[in-house]
Design a protein around this motif. Structure first.
Motif, PDB file in Angstrom:
ATOM      1  N   LYS A 154      21.246  31.775  31.125  1.00  0.00           N
ATOM      2  CA  LYS A 154      20.250  31.182  30.240  1.00  0.00           C
ATOM      3  C   LYS A 154      20.905  30.066  29.422  1.00  0.00           C
ATOM      4  O   LYS A 154      21.995  30.264  28.884  1.00  0.00           O
ATOM      5  N   PRO A 155      20.265  28.915  29.316  1.00  0.00           N
ATOM      6  CA  PRO A 155      20.902  27.803  28.596  1.00  0.00           C
ATOM      7  C   PRO A 155      21.127  28.096  27.107  1.00  0.00           C
ATOM      8  O   PRO A 155      20.310  28.759  26.480  1.00  0.00           O
ATOM      9  N   THR A 156      22.233  27.560  26.598  1.00  0.00           N
ATOM     10  CA  THR A 156      22.459  27.634  25.155  1.00  0.00           C
ATOM     11  C   THR A 156      22.151  26.285  24.504  1.00  0.00           C
ATOM     12  O   THR A 156      22.249  26.133  23.298  1.00  0.00           O
ATOM     13  N   SER A 157      21.827  25.300  25.327  1.00  0.00           N
ATOM     14  CA  SER A 157      21.370  24.026  24.760  1.00  0.00           C
ATOM     15  C   SER A 157      20.405  23.380  25.754  1.00  0.00           C
ATOM     16  O   SER A 157      20.476  23.633  26.971  1.00  0.00           O
ATOM     17  N   ALA A 158      19.506  22.585  25.196  1.00  0.00           N
ATOM     18  CA  ALA A 158      18.465  21.987  26.049  1.00  0.00           C
ATOM     19  C   ALA A 158      17.970  20.694  25.412  1.00  0.00           C
ATOM     20  O   ALA A 158      18.166  20.457  24.209  1.00  0.00           O
ATOM     21  N   LEU A 159      17.348  19.881  26.239  1.00  0.00           N
ATOM     22  CA  LEU A 159      16.788  18.613  25.765  1.00  0.00           C
ATOM     23  C   LEU A 159      15.376  18.464  26.316  1.00  0.00           C
ATOM     24  O   LEU A 159      15.170  18.548  27.531  1.00  0.00           O
ATOM     25  N   LEU A 160      14.442  18.254  25.414  1.00  0.00           N
ATOM     26  CA  LEU A 160      13.073  17.961  25.831  1.00  0.00           C
ATOM     27  C   LEU A 160      12.872  16.471  25.573  1.00  0.00           C
ATOM     28  O   LEU A 160      13.196  15.986  24.479  1.00  0.00           O
ATOM     29  N   TYR A 161      12.411  15.754  26.567  1.00  0.00           N
ATOM     30  CA  TYR A 161      12.147  14.335  26.317  1.00  0.00           C
ATOM     31  C   TYR A 161      10.876  13.894  27.023  1.00  0.00           C
ATOM     32  O   TYR A 161      10.401  14.547  27.950  1.00  0.00           O
ATOM     33  N   VAL A 162      10.327  12.803  26.527  1.00  0.00           N
ATOM     34  CA  VAL A 162       9.076  12.287  27.096  1.00  0.00           C
ATOM     35  C   VAL A 162       9.236  10.791  27.303  1.00  0.00           C
ATOM     36  O   VAL A 162       9.624  10.063  26.385  1.00  0.00           O
ATOM     37  N   ILE A 163       8.951  10.354  28.534  1.00  0.00           N
ATOM     38  CA  ILE A 163       8.978   8.923  28.840  1.00  0.00           C
ATOM     39  C   ILE A 163       7.591   8.515  29.334  1.00  0.00           C
ATOM     40  O   ILE A 163       6.807   9.365  29.789  1.00  0.00           O
ATOM     41  N   LEU A 164       7.297   7.237  29.242  1.00  0.00           N
ATOM     42  CA  LEU A 164       5.979   6.721  29.623  1.00  0.00           C
ATOM     43  C   LEU A 164       6.170   5.598  30.629  1.00  0.00           C
ATOM     44  O   LEU A 164       7.072   4.770  30.466  1.00  0.00           O
ATOM     45  N   CYS A 165       5.314   5.570  31.641  1.00  0.00           N
ATOM     46  CA  CYS A 165       5.426   4.468  32.601  1.00  0.00           C
ATOM     47  C   CYS A 165       4.053   4.057  33.090  1.00  0.00           C
ATOM     48  O   CYS A 165       3.115   4.854  33.089  1.00  0.00           O
ATOM     49  N   GLN A 166       3.976   2.826  33.508  1.00  0.00           N
ATOM     50  CA  GLN A 166       2.700   2.349  34.021  1.00  0.00           C
ATOM     51  C   GLN A 166       2.436   2.974  35.384  1.00  0.00           C
ATOM     52  O   GLN A 166       3.346   3.217  36.166  1.00  0.00           O
ATOM     53  N   ALA A 167       1.178   3.255  35.617  1.00  0.00           N
ATOM     54  CA  ALA A 167       0.804   3.933  36.855  1.00  0.00           C
ATOM     55  C   ALA A 167      -0.297   3.163  37.543  1.00  0.00           C
ATOM     56  O   ALA A 167      -1.452   3.207  37.120  1.00  0.00           O
ATOM     57  N   GLY A 168       0.092   2.432  38.594  1.00  0.00           N
ATOM     58  CA  GLY A 168      -0.909   1.811  39.460  1.00  0.00           C
ATOM     59  C   GLY A 168      -1.200   2.817  40.562  1.00  0.00           C
ATOM     60  O   GLY A 168      -1.204   4.023  40.325  1.00  0.00           O
ATOM     61  N   SER A 169      -1.376   2.331  41.747  1.00  0.00           N
ATOM     62  CA  SER A 169      -1.674   3.222  42.860  1.00  0.00           C
ATOM     63  C   SER A 169      -0.441   4.055  43.211  1.00  0.00           C
ATOM     64  O   SER A 169       0.668   3.533  43.282  1.00  0.00           O
ATOM     65  N   TYR A 170      -0.626   5.364  43.423  1.00  0.00           N
ATOM     66  CA  TYR A 170       0.518   6.225  43.733  1.00  0.00           C
ATOM     67  C   TYR A 170       1.007   6.010  45.155  1.00  0.00           C
ATOM     68  O   TYR A 170       2.198   5.902  45.405  1.00  0.00           O
ATOM     69  N   PHE A 171       0.061   5.960  46.090  1.00  0.00           N
ATOM     70  CA  PHE A 171       0.461   5.785  47.486  1.00  0.00           C
ATOM     71  C   PHE A 171       0.542   4.302  47.810  1.00  0.00           C
ATOM     72  O   PHE A 171      -0.423   3.568  47.653  1.00  0.00           O
ATOM     73  N   ASN A 172       1.720   3.934  48.267  1.00  0.00           N
ATOM     74  CA  ASN A 172       1.969   2.542  48.561  1.00  0.00           C
ATOM     75  C   ASN A 172       1.411   2.225  49.953  1.00  0.00           C
ATOM     76  O   ASN A 172       2.140   2.069  50.908  1.00  0.00           O
ATOM     77  N   THR A 173       0.099   2.178  50.057  1.00  0.00           N
ATOM     78  CA  THR A 173      -0.502   2.003  51.381  1.00  0.00           C
ATOM     79  C   THR A 173      -1.820   1.263  51.272  1.00  0.00           C
ATOM     80  O   THR A 173      -2.528   1.370  50.279  1.00  0.00           O
ATOM     81  N   GLU A 174      -2.127   0.538  52.316  1.00  0.00           N
ATOM     82  CA  GLU A 174      -3.410  -0.166  52.378  1.00  0.00           C
ATOM     83  C   GLU A 174      -4.504   0.779  52.842  1.00  0.00           C
ATOM     84  O   GLU A 174      -5.683   0.545  52.623  1.00  0.00           O
ATOM     85  N   MET A 175      -4.074   1.860  53.503  1.00  0.00           N
ATOM     86  CA  MET A 175      -5.076   2.745  54.098  1.00  0.00           C
ATOM     87  C   MET A 175      -5.796   3.541  53.018  1.00  0.00           C
ATOM     88  O   MET A 175      -5.213   3.949  52.022  1.00  0.00           O
ATOM     89  N   ARG A 176      -7.093   3.771  53.253  1.00  0.00           N
ATOM     90  CA  ARG A 176      -7.884   4.475  52.252  1.00  0.00           C
ATOM     91  C   ARG A 176      -7.806   5.987  52.425  1.00  0.00           C
ATOM     92  O   ARG A 176      -8.227   6.727  51.572  1.00  0.00           O
ATOM     93  N   VAL A 177      -7.312   6.428  53.572  1.00  0.00           N
ATOM     94  CA  VAL A 177      -7.212   7.868  53.810  1.00  0.00           C
ATOM     95  C   VAL A 177      -5.782   8.238  54.192  1.00  0.00           C
ATOM     96  O   VAL A 177      -5.046   7.431  54.737  1.00  0.00           O
ATOM     97  N   LEU A 178      -5.416   9.466  53.890  1.00  0.00           N
ATOM     98  CA  LEU A 178      -4.048   9.919  54.140  1.00  0.00           C
ATOM     99  C   LEU A 178      -3.911  10.561  55.503  1.00  0.00           C
ATOM    100  O   LEU A 178      -4.836  11.219  55.983  1.00  0.00           O
ATOM    101  N   SER A 179      -2.741  10.378  56.107  1.00  0.00           N
ATOM    102  CA  SER A 179      -2.432  11.102  57.339  1.00  0.00           C
ATOM    103  C   SER A 179      -1.424  12.200  56.993  1.00  0.00           C
ATOM    104  O   SER A 179      -0.461  11.965  56.261  1.00  0.00           O
ATOM    105  N   LEU A 180      -1.680  13.398  57.494  1.00  0.00           N
ATOM    106  CA  LEU A 180      -0.831  14.547  57.170  1.00  0.00           C
ATOM    107  C   LEU A 180      -0.171  15.110  58.419  1.00  0.00           C
ATOM    108  O   LEU A 180      -0.717  15.006  59.523  1.00  0.00           O
TER     109      LEU A 180
END
Ligand code: COI
Length: 400
Positions: free
Chosen positions: A194-220
């Motif tokens: 079990k940790p005896t020390s810890a760090l909680l942090y929060v960062i913020l970033c811009q979020a455009g489209s998650y999938f870097n694709t032109e396709m409108r549907v995903l292939s699995l």
């Protein structure tokens, strides 16, 4: 002007009642402060926030790919077993300095969260169901043996961070600011403990489209030789290892020309998740009923906030059956062959809602139906976006 939510009574300002304190929130959105025996010496307090503004703010680029450009500031809160939580600090975004033995690096003692803040048509900033993220973060922390904290205090610190970096929230319907709370063990020794020390942090970033694709549907790509999560494991917690461990399979999927892995489980090839998303089937089920179905939260499914919102929204419509139930590849295959499948889609914070177009499974490339204009996924996407951008009043959004 600094606004502050009064969480002492577990209350929030809702969009509909901007001047009223609420004592409780709708079902499922109450705040819980979890405690873990021997690990929690109280909590940090937003009232103790120390703010050190950056002296060199960055030039903001046009919204870029998901998670690549970070804002000017971050929140950090340190904890150690002797003194408990330290005062939270908002400071310029910077690299971390970690002990090389730190157990987050060696044993993956860590977790993260993901939530969005949206700029509404009225130019106001809204968080979407942040209490659900705080609840999930507390659950992950308990499972990771990281110390407990007061969720409401963290949320207030996050609100202050967003307020400071508010100019970074895109003026756009298709982009937003992603909030990444992260909690790591900084235990500087190699024992698995079990940790005896810890760090909680929060960062913020811009979020455009998650999938870097032109396709409108995903292939699995679905192959039972890989498993994302298992009963008794940590698949229902948001821990880094759940994601890092999927990369190898993700690249094998790519070698089959697919974008993501469809994660199967068990002898009967249960459909569980896709990539980093929860998964939904819209179909006429075996009993001939129209149904929207997603696997139940039985320990191997991440309790996604978008997942929950889709269930809540569609149950409220009361137009078809909405179920949390087991789904197998066999059932999907039969439904597809008998033209009972209407649509399959994934959901997540980063990607919102993403229709599935095809699945490579046991040597066959299954083509799934999808009608962009009149699909259930596009209707849900629109309704959620209307809530997130303040066009539809809702208790799910909280003004920053
Ligand atoms: C999210 O949708 O918030 C996720 O966690 C996906 C992330 C791993 C990029």
């Amino acid at each position: 002007m600094i606004k502050r939510f009064n969480f002492q009574v577990h209350s929030f300002i809702s969009q509909q009642h901007p001047r009223l304190w609420r004592i409780s929130c709708s079902e499922g959105e109450k705040l819980y402060t979890t405690t873990m025996a021997g690990s929690c010496t109280g909590s940090f307090k937003a009232a103790d926030l120390v703010i050190q503004l950056s002296s060199s703010p960055k030039i903001k680029p046009d919204v870029v790919d998901f998670g690549t450009v970070f804002t000017d500031h971050m929140l950090t809160v340190e904890w150690n077993a002797n003194e408990g939580w330290q005062a939270p600090l908002i400071r310029a975004f910077r690299n971390l300095s970690l002990h090389p033995a730190c157990s987050a690096l060696h044993y993956g003692v860590q977790l993260f969260e993901g939530l969005m803040v949206y700029r509404g048509d009225d130019n106001r900033l809204r968080l979407f169901r942040p209490i659900l993220n705080m609840n999930r973060m507390a659950n992950s922390a308990e499972r990771a043996c990281l110390p407990a904290f007061d969720q409401s205090e963290l949320l207030e610190c996050i609100r202050r961070l967003i307020d400071i970096d508010q100019d970074w929230v895109p003026h756009s319907d298709s982009a937003s600011l992603y909030i990444r709370p992260t909690f790591i063990s900084t235990e500087p020794s190699l024992g698995v403990k079990k940790p005896t020390s810890a760090l909680l942090y929060v960062i913020l970033c811009q979020a455009g489209s998650y999938f870097n694709t032109e396709m409108r549907v995903l292939s699995l790509w679905a192959d039972p030789k890989y498993t994302r999560a298992w009963k008794g494991g940590t698949g229902d917690c948001k821990m880094g290892g759940n994601y890092g461990g999927t990369l190898f399979a993700q690249y094998e999927a790519a070698s089959y020309g697919c974008q993501q892995v469809l994660w199967l489980y068990g002898e009967d090839h249960q459909i569980t998740e896709a990539g980093t998303m929860n998964i939904f089937l819209h179909w006429i089920n075996d009993d001939g009923d129209e149904e929207l179905a997603t696997p139940p939260l039985d320990g191997i499914i991440l309790p996604g906030i978008t997942r929950q919102s889709i269930l809540d929204l569609t149950k409220k419509w009361d137009e078809f059956k909405v179920s949390e139930r087991y789904l197998t590849m066999g059932q999907l295959y039969s439904a597809l062959k008998q033209q009972r499948l209407k649509e399959m889609f994934g959901s997540g914070t980063a990607c919102s809602i993403c229709p599935v177009g095809s699945i490579v499974y046991q040597g066959t490339n299954l083509q799934l139906p999808y009608q962009e204009k009149h699909s259930l996924s596009s209707r849900i996407t629109t309704e959620l976006a209307d809530i997130q951008h303040g066009r539809s009043p809702s208790d799910w959004t909280y003004l920053v």
